[in-house]
Structures are given as C-alpha cells and as structure tokens.
Design a protein around this motif. Structure first.
Motif, short mmCIF file in Angstrom:
data_model
loop_
_atom_site.label_atom_id
_atom_site.label_comp_id
_atom_site.label_asym_id
_atom_site.label_seq_id
_atom_site.Cartn_x
_atom_site.Cartn_y
_atom_site.Cartn_z
N HIS A 142 -16.93 -17.30 22.25
CA HIS A 142 -16.40 -15.95 21.87
C HIS A 142 -15.67 -15.42 22.99
O HIS A 142 -15.97 -15.83 24.28
N LEU A 158 -10.57 -14.54 25.01
CA LEU A 158 -10.25 -14.70 23.87
C LEU A 158 -11.31 -15.95 23.45
O LEU A 158 -11.68 -16.66 24.33
N ARG A 159 -11.25 -15.91 22.03
CA ARG A 159 -12.23 -17.13 21.79
C ARG A 159 -11.45 -18.44 21.92
O ARG A 159 -9.94 -18.27 21.93
N TRP A 219 -3.53 -5.38 16.27
CA TRP A 219 -3.85 -6.79 15.86
C TRP A 219 -3.17 -7.04 14.38
O TRP A 219 -3.92 -6.54 13.48
N GLY A 273 -12.37 -5.84 17.60
CA GLY A 273 -13.00 -5.94 16.44
C GLY A 273 -13.99 -4.93 16.09
O GLY A 273 -14.06 -4.15 15.16
N VAL A 332 -10.73 -11.21 12.94
CA VAL A 332 -10.58 -10.74 14.47
C VAL A 332 -11.27 -11.59 15.44
O VAL A 332 -10.95 -11.89 16.38
N LEU A 333 -12.75 -11.91 15.04
CA LEU A 333 -13.55 -12.51 16.06
C LEU A 333 -13.28 -13.78 16.13
O LEU A 333 -13.19 -14.39 17.41
N GLU A 334 -12.45 -14.43 15.23
CA GLU A 334 -12.12 -16.02 15.22
C GLU A 334 -10.81 -16.07 16.02
O GLU A 334 -10.29 -17.53 15.83
N GLU A 335 -9.81 -14.93 16.08
CA GLU A 335 -8.48 -15.14 16.63
C GLU A 335 -8.67 -15.87 18.05
O GLU A 335 -9.13 -15.50 18.77
N GLU A 336 -7.71 -16.73 18.11
CA GLU A 336 -7.29 -17.46 19.42
C GLU A 336 -6.08 -17.35 19.89
O GLU A 336 -5.74 -17.75 21.01
N ASN A 347 -11.70 -10.14 21.40
CA ASN A 347 -11.90 -10.18 20.08
C ASN A 347 -13.20 -9.09 19.87
O ASN A 347 -12.83 -8.42 18.84
#
Length: 273
Positions: free
Chosen positions: A180, A168-169, A223, A188, A205-209, A184
């Motif tokens: 990154h 995960l990010r 998600w 994504g 999605v890409l910035e989900e932590e 994710n």
C-alpha cells in the motif's frame, strides 16, 4: 529506553509528543488488566521526567480478539474511562482492528463499539495495520477500503501504521507482493470524507499506481476527475485518515522528492576562511 534521552531535555525545550502503544490482551479481562498496567506505567514514566516538556498525546491498543462483538462497546468505554484518569490532558485513544483473515466479521462491530463509546469530548479512533515483515501481514485493498468507509459512516478518525514506506501502491521486491501507499490512503480517505466517493471508487484510489493520476496544485488535489479543495483536504486529514506510520524516515521523504511533491532542502553555504 526513552528515559535517558528525555533526561537531556531542559524545561524550556520544545515539547516532546508521544504516542504510547498499549499491551492489549486476547480477552476482555486480559485487556483490562493490561490497560491498568499501561496506565500505571504512563504515570510512572511522566513522573520520571519531572518538569521536562513531555506530552502523551495518543494511546493505541489492539482490541481483544476473543471478545464477543457485543462486549466490545464495554471494553472500549472502560478503556476510555481509565485513560481519562491521566491528567491534565488524557491521550486520544485509537483501538486496533486486524484487517487480516476474518476482517469482514471484525470491522463492523469494532467501528460500532468505537463510535458508540465516542461523544462530546470523547474522540476515539480506529487503528489499522497496512503491512509487516511477511507477505501475510499485508491486508487486501478491500479490507483497507472497508475500514475507511466504515469510519466515514461512523464519523470516527482512522490512523494507519506499518507497511507504508512509500507514497504510492507498488510492488515490494522483498515481500514479493504489492504494498500500500500513503498517498493512496490519504487521498482515498479525504475523498471518502469530503466528496463521498462510493466504496468501489475508493478501491480504485487505493489500487492506483500511476503517479500522474494524482495532480497536486497549490490548494487542490485531483484524482481522475475527483477534486479536493483545501477545506476538503483539511477535513480529510482531521476526520478521516489522520496519520500514517513508517519505520523509515528517509524512504517516504526521498520518494516524495523524486516525484516532485516535496521541495528539496536548500544546501547550507560553506563557511570560507
């Protein structure tokens, strides 16, 4: 460095599958000369292992930075033609586009060139780097999302390397920046491919932590209300984000174990006398 190790293979061993990193070049001319050397070296290397089970499955090379956008199609087409001389099965080529400074001017012509050179029996993909050993090597979320979205629109696969040690990010203490995550990236890509989420949602999605935002069931991934079934997951892995690279084997595995997303290996019972 591989040759002494491959020399230990026996003809009946499982095949060793390789992805070869090409030299590349800053100009189309330098790229072409480097590719000729790369092809000769691949032929020499494969010949050196004789009948031992070896397959060069993929070839990766950075696109020439100094090539005019309208020259990229010819660069990619010529490279694919050269790689097709490798028999019996030519490697699947991935051409790298930098997502660092100036990425907005590079992604579209790079993806258009790859798409234009693709065709029946000519699958070609885009390669991106998601990190490195210095903070300036980490691309923005916007750049990664744009690359995924462009590949979806052009119907070409994508592979990602570097900087993806963790699922995960997260904040990278050594780099002192946020890095990154490969979950994710995969989720994504699959959502973009199969569900058609817009680019602004792909950014989220890409910035989900939050690990609880990704819900993994036996045949689905969800998600935040977006659901992927098994067919969508398979399509995403086959046609969107196909693979990720990490220079650590343990970190991705250990993190997945900690998140409960990977079953621990059973311990072997000790022999007793």
């Amino acid at each position: 460095q591989l040759e002494p190790l491959l020399g230990q293979l026996r003809p009946d061993d499982d095949t060793v599958h390789l992805s070869v990193l090409g030299s590349g070049g800053d100009t189309p001319e330098a790229f072409s000369r480097a590719l000729e050397r790369d092809v000769r070296e691949i032929v020499r290397f494969v010949s050196s292992v004789g009948s031992r089970p070896l397959a060069v499955d993929q070839f990766e090379a950075p696109l020439p930075r100094e090539a005019p956008p309208d020259a990229l199609l010819g660069v990619v087409s010529d490279a694919v033609d050269a790689l097709r001389s490798l028999t019996p099965v030519p490697p699947l080529p991935f051409f790298e586009c930098s997502l660092l400074e100036g990425w907005r001017d590079r992604i579209k012509p790079s993806v258009e060139a790859i798409s234009g050179a693709s065709g029946p029996g000519r699958t070609i993909g885009l390669k991106i780097r998601c990190g490195g050993t210095i903070v300036s090597a980490v691309p923005s979320i916007a750049a990664v999302a744009a690359a995924i979205a462009a590949c979806r629109t052009a119907a070409i696969p994508l592979k990602a390397t570097q900087g993806l040690h963790h699922p995960l990010r997260h904040f990278d203490v050594q780099l002192e920046t946020t890095a990154h995550g490969f979950i994710n990236l995969f989720v994504g890509g699959a959502l973009a491919q199969s569900v058609g989420v817009p680019e602004d949602r792909l950014l989220e999605v890409l910035e989900e932590e939050d690990p609880t935002a990704f819900v993994f069931a036996e045949e689905t991934i969800t998600w935040r209300g977006h659901r992927l079934d098994i067919q969508g997951i398979a399509a995403g892995r086959r046609n969107a984000v196909t693979s990720f690279g990490s220079c650590s084997f343990d970190e991705p595995r250990d993190d997945l174990l900690e998140l409960g997303l990977l079953d621990p290996q059973p311990t072997e019972p000790r022999e007793t006398l």
